[in-house]
Design a protein around this motif. Structure first.
Motif, PDB file in Angstrom:
ATOM      1  N   GLN A 198       0.834  -1.208   0.000  1.00  0.00           N
ATOM      2  CA  GLN A 198       0.000   0.000   0.000  1.00  0.00           C
ATOM      3  C   GLN A 198       0.867   1.256   0.000  1.00  0.00           C
ATOM      4  O   GLN A 198       0.595   2.211  -0.736  1.00  0.00           O
ATOM      5  CB  GLN A 198      -0.921  -0.005   1.224  1.00  0.00           C
ATOM      6  CG  GLN A 198      -2.006  -1.070   1.163  1.00  0.00           C
ATOM      7  CD  GLN A 198      -2.774  -1.186   2.457  1.00  0.00           C
ATOM      8  OE1 GLN A 198      -2.267  -0.839   3.528  1.00  0.00           O
ATOM      9  NE2 GLN A 198      -4.001  -1.686   2.392  1.00  0.00           N
ATOM     10  N   THR A 199       1.937   1.253   0.830  1.00  0.00           N
ATOM     11  CA  THR A 199       2.811   2.424   0.907  1.00  0.00           C
ATOM     12  C   THR A 199       3.526   2.650  -0.428  1.00  0.00           C
ATOM     13  O   THR A 199       3.614   3.786  -0.916  1.00  0.00           O
ATOM     14  CB  THR A 199       3.841   2.228   2.028  1.00  0.00           C
ATOM     15  OG1 THR A 199       3.147   1.989   3.255  1.00  0.00           O
ATOM     16  CG2 THR A 199       4.717   3.462   2.182  1.00  0.00           C
ATOM     17  N   ARG A 200       4.046   1.564  -1.000  1.00  0.00           N
ATOM     18  CA  ARG A 200       4.761   1.699  -2.275  1.00  0.00           C
ATOM     19  C   ARG A 200       3.842   2.154  -3.391  1.00  0.00           C
ATOM     20  O   ARG A 200       4.208   2.999  -4.212  1.00  0.00           O
ATOM     21  CB  ARG A 200       5.409   0.358  -2.646  1.00  0.00           C
ATOM     22  CG  ARG A 200       6.723   0.126  -1.943  1.00  0.00           C
ATOM     23  CD  ARG A 200       7.586  -0.856  -2.683  1.00  0.00           C
ATOM     24  NE  ARG A 200       7.040  -2.173  -2.793  1.00  0.00           N
ATOM     25  CZ  ARG A 200       7.661  -3.281  -2.425  1.00  0.00           C
ATOM     26  NH1 ARG A 200       8.865  -3.214  -1.892  1.00  0.00           N
ATOM     27  NH2 ARG A 200       7.110  -4.463  -2.585  1.00  0.00           N
ATOM     28  N   THR A 201       2.639   1.605  -3.429  1.00  0.00           N
ATOM     29  CA  THR A 201       1.695   1.981  -4.486  1.00  0.00           C
ATOM     30  C   THR A 201       1.302   3.445  -4.362  1.00  0.00           C
ATOM     31  O   THR A 201       1.226   4.171  -5.365  1.00  0.00           O
ATOM     32  CB  THR A 201       0.450   1.085  -4.411  1.00  0.00           C
ATOM     33  OG1 THR A 201       0.851  -0.290  -4.555  1.00  0.00           O
ATOM     34  CG2 THR A 201      -0.531   1.434  -5.510  1.00  0.00           C
ATOM     35  N   ALA A 202       1.045   3.896  -3.125  1.00  0.00           N
ATOM     36  CA  ALA A 202       0.691   5.311  -2.926  1.00  0.00           C
ATOM     37  C   ALA A 202       1.857   6.213  -3.310  1.00  0.00           C
ATOM     38  O   ALA A 202       1.662   7.279  -3.915  1.00  0.00           O
ATOM     39  CB  ALA A 202       0.289   5.537  -1.468  1.00  0.00           C
ATOM     40  N   TRP A 203       3.082   5.797  -2.961  1.00  0.00           N
ATOM     41  CA  TRP A 203       4.273   6.600  -3.292  1.00  0.00           C
ATOM     42  C   TRP A 203       4.448   6.690  -4.809  1.00  0.00           C
ATOM     43  O   TRP A 203       4.715   7.769  -5.353  1.00  0.00           O
ATOM     44  CB  TRP A 203       5.492   5.993  -2.634  1.00  0.00           C
ATOM     45  CG  TRP A 203       6.758   6.773  -2.835  1.00  0.00           C
ATOM     46  CD1 TRP A 203       7.240   7.791  -2.070  1.00  0.00           C
ATOM     47  CD2 TRP A 203       7.732   6.576  -3.883  1.00  0.00           C
ATOM     48  NE1 TRP A 203       8.417   8.251  -2.568  1.00  0.00           N
ATOM     49  CE2 TRP A 203       8.760   7.528  -3.675  1.00  0.00           C
ATOM     50  CE3 TRP A 203       7.831   5.704  -4.953  1.00  0.00           C
ATOM     51  CZ2 TRP A 203       9.866   7.617  -4.509  1.00  0.00           C
ATOM     52  CZ3 TRP A 203       8.939   5.797  -5.791  1.00  0.00           C
ATOM     53  CH2 TRP A 203       9.931   6.737  -5.559  1.00  0.00           C
ATOM     54  N   LEU A 204       4.299   5.563  -5.493  1.00  0.00           N
ATOM     55  CA  LEU A 204       4.452   5.558  -6.947  1.00  0.00           C
ATOM     56  C   LEU A 204       3.387   6.430  -7.607  1.00  0.00           C
ATOM     57  O   LEU A 204       3.674   7.155  -8.573  1.00  0.00           O
ATOM     58  CB  LEU A 204       4.363   4.124  -7.472  1.00  0.00           C
ATOM     59  CG  LEU A 204       5.583   3.240  -7.230  1.00  0.00           C
ATOM     60  CD1 LEU A 204       5.276   1.795  -7.559  1.00  0.00           C
ATOM     61  CD2 LEU A 204       6.776   3.726  -8.033  1.00  0.00           C
ATOM     62  N   TYR A 205       2.166   6.362  -7.106  1.00  0.00           N
ATOM     63  CA  TYR A 205       1.106   7.201  -7.677  1.00  0.00           C
ATOM     64  C   TYR A 205       1.431   8.681  -7.468  1.00  0.00           C
ATOM     65  O   TYR A 205       1.258   9.505  -8.378  1.00  0.00           O
ATOM     66  CB  TYR A 205      -0.226   6.857  -7.012  1.00  0.00           C
ATOM     67  CG  TYR A 205      -1.366   7.734  -7.476  1.00  0.00           C
ATOM     68  CD1 TYR A 205      -1.995   7.503  -8.701  1.00  0.00           C
ATOM     69  CD2 TYR A 205      -1.800   8.804  -6.693  1.00  0.00           C
ATOM     70  CE1 TYR A 205      -3.032   8.314  -9.126  1.00  0.00           C
ATOM     71  CE2 TYR A 205      -2.837   9.621  -7.118  1.00  0.00           C
ATOM     72  CZ  TYR A 205      -3.449   9.363  -8.330  1.00  0.00           C
ATOM     73  OH  TYR A 205      -4.466  10.181  -8.743  1.00  0.00           O
ATOM     74  N   ARG A 206       1.911   9.012  -6.277  1.00  0.00           N
ATOM     75  CA  ARG A 206       2.255  10.410  -5.988  1.00  0.00           C
ATOM     76  C   ARG A 206       3.381  10.895  -6.890  1.00  0.00           C
ATOM     77  O   ARG A 206       3.332  11.999  -7.452  1.00  0.00           O
ATOM     78  CB  ARG A 206       2.656  10.527  -4.516  1.00  0.00           C
ATOM     79  CG  ARG A 206       2.984  11.938  -4.064  1.00  0.00           C
ATOM     80  CD  ARG A 206       3.517  11.912  -2.655  1.00  0.00           C
ATOM     81  NE  ARG A 206       3.858  13.246  -2.175  1.00  0.00           N
ATOM     82  CZ  ARG A 206       4.673  13.473  -1.155  1.00  0.00           C
ATOM     83  NH1 ARG A 206       5.209  12.461  -0.491  1.00  0.00           N
ATOM     84  NH2 ARG A 206       4.933  14.714  -0.788  1.00  0.00           N
ATOM     85  N   VAL A 207       4.427  10.082  -7.048  1.00  0.00           N
ATOM     86  CA  VAL A 207       5.582  10.469  -7.856  1.00  0.00           C
ATOM     87  C   VAL A 207       5.178  10.597  -9.324  1.00  0.00           C
ATOM     88  O   VAL A 207       5.538  11.574 -10.002  1.00  0.00           O
ATOM     89  CB  VAL A 207       6.715   9.444  -7.676  1.00  0.00           C
ATOM     90  CG1 VAL A 207       7.796   9.638  -8.734  1.00  0.00           C
ATOM     91  CG2 VAL A 207       7.323   9.573  -6.289  1.00  0.00           C
ATOM     92  N   ARG A 208       4.428   9.631  -9.837  1.00  0.00           N
ATOM     93  CA  ARG A 208       4.062   9.676 -11.251  1.00  0.00           C
ATOM     94  C   ARG A 208       3.106  10.831 -11.547  1.00  0.00           C
ATOM     95  O   ARG A 208       3.180  11.428 -12.621  1.00  0.00           O
ATOM     96  CB  ARG A 208       3.444   8.342 -11.648  1.00  0.00           C
ATOM     97  CG  ARG A 208       4.504   7.246 -11.807  1.00  0.00           C
ATOM     98  CD  ARG A 208       3.946   5.868 -11.895  1.00  0.00           C
ATOM     99  NE  ARG A 208       5.031   4.897 -12.128  1.00  0.00           N
ATOM    100  CZ  ARG A 208       4.947   3.603 -11.866  1.00  0.00           C
ATOM    101  NH1 ARG A 208       3.839   3.115 -11.335  1.00  0.00           N
ATOM    102  NH2 ARG A 208       5.974   2.799 -12.101  1.00  0.00           N
ATOM    103  N   THR A 209       2.255  11.146 -10.600  1.00  0.00           N
ATOM    104  CA  THR A 209       1.394  12.318 -10.779  1.00  0.00           C
ATOM    105  C   THR A 209       2.226  13.592 -10.804  1.00  0.00           C
ATOM    106  O   THR A 209       1.982  14.503 -11.616  1.00  0.00           O
ATOM    107  CB  THR A 209       0.353  12.382  -9.656  1.00  0.00           C
ATOM    108  OG1 THR A 209      -0.432  11.182  -9.654  1.00  0.00           O
ATOM    109  CG2 THR A 209      -0.573  13.580  -9.834  1.00  0.00           C
TER     110      THR A 209
END
Length: 476
Positions: free
Chosen positions: A271-282
């Motif tokens: 969950q943490t990694r997925t949220a981080w990746l979404y934040r970075v890619r956005t």
């Protein structure tokens, strides 16, 4: 055996005989018409016909060898005399049945009807009892169906069968469905008690749980958890972030004691990694370098490895551009000029846009000061120094010095002293050219910058002679 149409006609006739109290005629029709070998007919009135046959002392169904022959009924319409209870006992049972019917006590009528087996009742009373029980039990069956009371429905159907009361086909079907639901409830309770998730999933997939109607929310969650559990087990085996997040339903598994702690930790990391990746890619998509810089400071374990090479390149470029812009703003605010120039050069190298709120007046001032410093260095480095240029540049440098202008490698005090010394030397040389003692003495004294010492020896001697002659005339 009769077909469905014949069966219905024969059952209607049989019920008419029973209602008329002609049990002997009903028994004869039962055994000779084939109803005694028909499963649906046996299910409807078989128990009652068996009870009637027992009272008359004959078999309710002919033996196999004589299935197609009429039973050995007596020629006389009078039935064979069964073993009868005493007259007083028969009269007591009959009176009790009449009283129970009159009082509307169905339970008493059922009990007395069971107790009256083997007892010959007065003519018409059996039919009256049968009608009463058919109405009472039929109403109870309908109420049980209406209220979906499966236990009551099954129990009432058993009472009707034991009493020999005919039951409609739809009610018999409802009874079979009720038995199935009772079995499903028992299987469901056992699976819930034992936390048998495979059994719960099998019940749900078979559609049997849906037959029970609305269940308590806790039971529904247990069934949903059992259906989702195979996906959780697969996710634990695969170990992929996307698979785990797809399999994990917080509403089902947050309070599930059967879920391993290691899996919970792995899900939390996913969950943490997925949220981080979404934040970075956005942030990459919107070119938000501030968010990128913050996110790249402390990425979750293994998160950076999930970025593509193109994404990493774009992130580095955006962060570098943002850092260059911040450096320029800070340098414009804090200085020195060299830091401002370095920041401008870094922005040029990074291809970053200049900050919107840049102080262009300050930037122009820096450029002017840098240009001035370069010109001063060039004039001072000439051989001999370009004092004429320095004389024009140093006043501008003194004016810029009021705002903190102090370029590296330039000592303005030394340059000013050199400039004044050069001017003094020029005046001395002019006086020496005219060879006038007074002019030479006036140009040579005072000598705050040591200009005389920079003259050739013969000129220094001439200056000394002019100074002696001037002092001698002054004292003479």
């Amino acid at each position: 055996m009769p077909d469905a149409f014949q069966r219905q006609r024969l059952l209607t006739r049989l019920n008419s005989l029973l209602l008329a109290g002609d049990e002997l005629g009903a028994l004869r029709l039962w055994t000779t018409s084939g109803l005694a070998r028909d499963a649906d007919a046996i299910d409807a009135v078989g128990a009652r016909m068996t009870a009637i046959a027992e009272r008359f002392g004959v078999a309710a169904e002919p033996p196999p060898a004589a299935r197609h022959e009429p039973p050995p009924w007596p020629v006389s319409p009078a039935p064979p005399r069964p073993v009868r209870a005493p007259v007083a006992a028969r009269a007591g049972v009959a009176e009790s049945l009449r009283a129970a019917i009159a009082a509307g006590d169905a339970n008493a009528v059922l009990r007395l009807w069971r107790d009256a087996r083997g007892t010959t009742l007065p003519l018409g009373l059996a039919g009256r009892v049968h009608d009463y029980l058919q109405n009472a039990l039929g109403g109870a069956i309908r109420q049980a169906i209406l209220h979906r009371d499966d236990e009551r429905l099954v129990a009432t159907l058993r009472e009707a069968a034991a009493a020999g009361v005919a039951v409609a086909a739809d009610q018999r079907q409802a009874g079979r469905e009720a038995v199935r639901r009772i079995e499903t409830r028992r299987a469901l309770e056992a699976a819930l008690t034992n936390d048998d998730r495979a059994a719960l999933a099998a019940l749900s997939l078979s559609g049997r749980i849906a037959e029970l109607g609305r269940l308590p929310r806790a039971v529904e969650r247990a069934v949903e958890r059992a259906m989702a559990w195979p996906h959780v087990e697969r996710a634990m085996a695969v170990g992929d972030d996307a698979t785990m997040l797809a399999a994990y339903d917080p509403d089902l598994f947050d309070d599930d004691p059967a879920l391993p702690h290691a899996f919970r930790e792995r899900v939390a990391l996913a969950q943490t990694r997925t949220a981080w990746l979404y934040r970075v890619r956005t942030a990459v998509r919107t070119r938000n370098a501030i968010v990128l810089r913050e996110a790249m400071l402390e990425p979750p374990p293994g998160a950076e490895a999930r970025l593509s090479a193109v994404e990493r390149t774009r992130i580095d470029r955006l962060v570098m551009r943002d850092a260059a812009a911040d450096r320029l703003v800070r340098a414009l605010r804090e200085g020195p000029d060299a830091a401002i120039v370095a920041a401008l050069n870094q922005i040029e190298v990074a291809g970053a846009p200049l900050p919107d709120a840049i102080d262009w007046a300050a930037v122009r001032g820096v450029v002017d000061r840098i240009t001035l410093a370069d010109a001063i260095r060039e004039a001072a480095a000439a051989d001999p120094p370009a004092y004429t240029r320095l004389a024009r540049l140093l006043p501008a440098a003194r004016a810029a010095g009021a705002s903190g202008f102090a370029p590296d490698g330039i000592d303005f005090a030394v340059l000013e002293a050199d400039l004044l010394r050069a001017a003094h030397l020029a005046r001395l040389r002019d006086a020496l050219t005219f060879d006038d003692d007074d002019a030479i003495a006036h140009a040579a004294s005072p000598d705050p910058y040591g200009a005389v010492s920079r003259l050739p020896a013969e000129q220094q001697a001439r200056v000394a002679r002019a100074l002696r002659q001037t002092r001698r005339r002054a004292t003479g």
